[in-house]
Design a protein around this motif. Structure first.
Motif, PDB file in Angstrom:
ATOM      1  N   UNK A  60       0.595  -1.501  -0.005  1.00  0.00           N
ATOM      2  CA  UNK A  60      -0.445  -0.388   0.022  1.00  0.00           C
ATOM      3  C   UNK A  60       0.643   1.309  -0.129  1.00  0.00           C
ATOM      4  N   UNK A  61       0.658   2.097  -1.242  1.00  0.00           N
ATOM      5  CA  UNK A  61       1.384   3.296  -0.924  1.00  0.00           C
ATOM      6  C   UNK A  61       0.968   4.553  -1.092  1.00  0.00           C
ATOM      7  N   UNK A  62      -0.693   4.563  -0.958  1.00  0.00           N
ATOM      8  CA  UNK A  62      -1.788   5.272  -0.813  1.00  0.00           C
ATOM      9  C   UNK A  62      -1.895   5.886   0.836  1.00  0.00           C
ATOM     10  N   UNK A  63      -1.479   4.838   1.468  1.00  0.00           N
ATOM     11  CA  UNK A  63      -2.118   4.736   2.827  1.00  0.00           C
ATOM     12  C   UNK A  63      -3.825   4.882   2.770  1.00  0.00           C
ATOM     13  N   UNK A  64      -4.307   3.777   2.606  1.00  0.00           N
ATOM     14  CA  UNK A  64      -6.024   3.412   2.652  1.00  0.00           C
ATOM     15  C   UNK A  64      -6.066   3.543   4.230  1.00  0.00           C
ATOM     16  N   UNK A  65      -7.444   3.723   4.681  1.00  0.00           N
ATOM     17  CA  UNK A  65      -7.982   3.005   6.003  1.00  0.00           C
ATOM     18  C   UNK A  65      -7.970   1.964   6.095  1.00  0.00           C
ATOM     19  N   UNK A  66      -8.214   1.664   7.303  1.00  0.00           N
ATOM     20  CA  UNK A  66      -8.455   0.077   7.052  1.00  0.00           C
ATOM     21  C   UNK A  66     -10.312  -0.177   7.834  1.00  0.00           C
ATOM     22  N   UNK A  67     -11.395  -0.103   6.964  1.00  0.00           N
ATOM     23  CA  UNK A  67     -12.251  -0.176   7.289  1.00  0.00           C
ATOM     24  C   UNK A  67     -12.843  -1.354   8.383  1.00  0.00           C
ATOM     25  N   UNK A  68     -13.642  -1.349   9.257  1.00  0.00           N
ATOM     26  CA  UNK A  68     -13.879  -2.533  10.252  1.00  0.00           C
ATOM     27  C   UNK A  68     -15.760  -2.056  10.562  1.00  0.00           C
ATOM     28  N   UNK A  69     -15.402  -3.842  10.609  1.00  0.00           N
ATOM     29  CA  UNK A  69     -16.554  -4.205   9.845  1.00  0.00           C
ATOM     30  C   UNK A  69     -16.747  -5.749  10.674  1.00  0.00           C
ATOM     31  N   UNK A  70     -17.858  -6.516  11.057  1.00  0.00           N
ATOM     32  CA  UNK A  70     -17.974  -7.351  11.859  1.00  0.00           C
ATOM     33  C   UNK A  70     -18.956  -8.532  10.689  1.00  0.00           C
ATOM     34  N   UNK A  71     -17.679  -9.792  11.320  1.00  0.00           N
ATOM     35  CA  UNK A  71     -18.420 -10.882  10.808  1.00  0.00           C
ATOM     36  C   UNK A  71     -19.169 -11.328  10.385  1.00  0.00           C
ATOM     37  N   UNK A  72     -20.044 -11.446   9.420  1.00  0.00           N
ATOM     38  CA  UNK A  72     -21.563 -11.099   9.042  1.00  0.00           C
ATOM     39  C   UNK A  72     -22.551 -10.230   7.999  1.00  0.00           C
ATOM     40  N   UNK A  73     -20.943  -9.301   8.111  1.00  0.00           N
ATOM     41  CA  UNK A  73     -21.560  -7.983   7.710  1.00  0.00           C
ATOM     42  C   UNK A  73     -21.729  -7.507   6.148  1.00  0.00           C
ATOM     43  N   UNK A  74     -22.474  -7.012   5.702  1.00  0.00           N
ATOM     44  CA  UNK A  74     -22.279  -6.383   3.843  1.00  0.00           C
ATOM     45  C   UNK A  74     -21.228  -5.688   3.405  1.00  0.00           C
ATOM     46  N   UNK A  75     -20.437  -5.934   3.007  1.00  0.00           N
ATOM     47  CA  UNK A  75     -19.391  -4.647   2.269  1.00  0.00           C
ATOM     48  C   UNK A  75     -19.782  -4.991   0.363  1.00  0.00           C
ATOM     49  N   UNK A  76     -18.766  -4.886  -0.330  1.00  0.00           N
ATOM     50  CA  UNK A  76     -19.188  -4.361  -2.000  1.00  0.00           C
ATOM     51  C   UNK A  76     -17.914  -3.662  -1.789  1.00  0.00           C
TER      52      UNK A  76
END
Length: 258
Positions: A60-76
């Motif tokens: 990672x060279x653009x220092x992206x944030x880390x998304x915090x999700x719960x197991x079972x959450x919907x992402x996309x």
């Protein structure tokens, strides 16, 4: 041609590249002629480390944030939402600005555990958590006349949502999306199958019962595909309108559902 630049968290679109590793354009001898077309060029070498997260994105060279999700959450992931990529004097094919998965083919999503996401290069095993081949409720009617393509579930979809398995162990992960355009080597001058991949930074929280992933679900990337592999180096586009997607053999590994 496309890239996935936006992470979707519980049906909310985040900012482009906010959680996703930025990619580099295809190399040119003269950087003055780099356009947005160079960013959406596919990967064609299944043995390259770029297959992990896209061109020059294994770190990672653009220092992206880390998304915090719960197991079972919907992402996309959403396609080509970025506006204003470095466009200089060279022309750009207008159809490549369409915000959808322009080519027909399978869509998959993967997880790879990490300790330090900022330094992690995707060397740990990868686990497939989603595979989209046939049409689902998320599929959209294609905008062209090749109605047989309706068989491919993700074809021309602008985004795709999925669930992080409820039994995913807590921890940091690279979340990888991949769409493959299956093309034989030499077809219309092609170098073969085209791979469109991007990775997001993710931290999974699990207050429930987690399960360890079995070794038979784990693969290395690169290494999961080989050049000329029959399943993905075949003509399943407009050159064969009688192709039945149910006859297509999906490459391994199997999907881990938890």
């Amino acid at each position: 041609m496309h890239f996935f630049d936006t992470l979707i968290l519980n049906n909310t679109f985040t900012s482009p590249w906010e959680y996703i590793r930025k990619i580099s354009p295809q190399p040119r001898t003269d950087d003055a002629f780099i356009t947005d077309y160079d960013y959406i060029q596919p990967l064609v070498d299944p043995s390259s480390i770029d297959l992990r997260c896209g061109r020059n994105a294994s770190t990672a060279w653009n220092t992206p944030k880390t998304a915090v999700v719960r197991a079972g959450d919907t992402v996309g992931f959403a396609v080509n939402t970025t506006v204003g990529l470095p466009i200089k004097d060279a022309p750009v094919n207008p159809w490549d600005r369409y915000a959808n998965m322009y080519h027909p083919g399978p869509l998959t999503v993967w997880l790879s555990p990490a300790e330090d996401l900022s330094a992690y290069q995707g060397t740990n095993p990868w686990v497939k958590i989603l595979s989209v081949v046939n049409r689902t409720a998320q599929s959209v009617p294609p905008s062209d006349d090749y109605t047989w393509k309706h068989q491919w579930g993700a074809y021309q979809a602008p985004s795709w949502n999925f669930t992080i398995p409820a039994s995913t162990p807590a921890g940091a992960y690279l979340l990888r999306i991949e769409q493959i355009y299956p093309v034989p080597v030499g077809e219309l001058g092609s170098l073969g199958a085209q791979f469109y991949v991007n990775c997001a930074h993710l931290r999974v929280v699990n207050d429930g019962e987690a399960k360890e992933v079995g070794d038979d679900f784990k693969v290395g990337i690169p290494g999961v595909y080989t050049y000329g592999q029959p399943e993905i180096y075949r003509w399943v586009d407009i050159g064969n309108e009688t192709f039945d997607i149910r006859d297509w053999v999906e490459p391994g590994p199997k999907v881990w559902e938890g």
